[in-house]
Enzyme design. Structure first.
Site, PDB file in Angstrom:
ATOM      1  N   ASP A  11      -2.238  -1.327  -5.634  1.00 25.81           N
ATOM      2  CA  ASP A  11      -2.822  -0.228  -4.876  1.00 25.81           C
ATOM      3  C   ASP A  11      -3.348   0.843  -5.844  1.00 25.81           C
ATOM      4  O   ASP A  11      -2.566   1.401  -6.622  1.00 25.81           O
ATOM      5  CB  ASP A  11      -1.769   0.377  -3.945  1.00 25.81           C
ATOM      6  CG  ASP A  11      -2.308   1.496  -3.065  1.00 25.81           C
ATOM      7  OD1 ASP A  11      -3.519   1.804  -3.155  1.00 25.81           O
ATOM      8  OD2 ASP A  11      -1.522   2.061  -2.293  1.00 25.81           O
ATOM      9  N   ARG A  29       0.835  -1.200   0.000  1.00 24.72           N
ATOM     10  CA  ARG A  29       0.000   0.000   0.000  1.00 24.72           C
ATOM     11  C   ARG A  29       0.872   1.253   0.000  1.00 24.72           C
ATOM     12  O   ARG A  29       2.049   1.206   0.381  1.00 24.72           O
ATOM     13  CB  ARG A  29      -0.887   0.020   1.253  1.00 24.72           C
ATOM     14  CG  ARG A  29      -1.716  -1.230   1.500  1.00 24.72           C
ATOM     15  CD  ARG A  29      -2.817  -1.464   0.537  1.00 24.72           C
ATOM     16  NE  ARG A  29      -3.881  -0.482   0.700  1.00 24.72           N
ATOM     17  CZ  ARG A  29      -4.839  -0.318  -0.184  1.00 24.72           C
ATOM     18  NH1 ARG A  29      -4.880  -1.038  -1.261  1.00 24.72           N
ATOM     19  NH2 ARG A  29      -5.767   0.569   0.014  1.00 24.72           N
ATOM     20  N   CYS A  30       0.271   2.352  -0.376  1.00 26.98           N
ATOM     21  CA  CYS A  30       0.919   3.661  -0.381  1.00 26.98           C
ATOM     22  C   CYS A  30       1.541   3.924   0.994  1.00 26.98           C
ATOM     23  O   CYS A  30       0.889   3.650   2.002  1.00 26.98           O
ATOM     24  CB  CYS A  30      -0.113   4.721  -0.714  1.00 26.98           C
ATOM     25  SG  CYS A  30       0.508   6.398  -0.725  1.00 26.98           S
ATOM     26  N   PRO A  31       2.747   4.392   1.056  1.00 26.27           N
ATOM     27  CA  PRO A  31       3.635   4.904   0.012  1.00 26.27           C
ATOM     28  C   PRO A  31       4.676   3.890  -0.472  1.00 26.27           C
ATOM     29  O   PRO A  31       5.580   4.242  -1.225  1.00 26.27           O
ATOM     30  CB  PRO A  31       4.327   6.061   0.715  1.00 26.27           C
ATOM     31  CG  PRO A  31       4.517   5.549   2.118  1.00 26.27           C
ATOM     32  CD  PRO A  31       3.256   4.733   2.399  1.00 26.27           C
TER      33      PRO A  31
END
Length: 81
Positions: free
Chosen positions: A43, A16-18
């Site tokens: 994502d 997932r981000c980042p």
């Protein structure tokens, strides 16, 4: 889709981000100018983050491909001014 030239592949699916962009940044540092990395991601935030990353830094987003579950980006390493 036609085949794209790729020097490196970076699979960030499930992250997932980042993390995908951080891993992309790390990979690009190892590469030579003009080489292309294919980034695989899952994502949805990468659809926004990767183009912004390329715009901010001297890298070129060559192509993107996405479907309902996976996103692919081809990024060519640019030269720092």
């Amino acid at each position: 889709m036609t085949a794209r030239h790729t020097d490196w592949e970076l699979d960030t699916r499930g992250l997932r981000c980042p993390e995908p962009v951080m891993m992309l940044h790390r990979q690009l540092r190892k590469m030579q100018v003009g080489e292309v990395v294919e980034l695989l991601a899952s994502d949805p935030a990468t659809l926004r983050d990767v183009p912004q990353f390329c715009e901010f830094l001297p890298h070129r987003l060559v192509a993107t491909l996405n479907n309902d579950v996976d996103y692919r980006f081809w990024i060519e390493k640019g030269e720092r001014p």
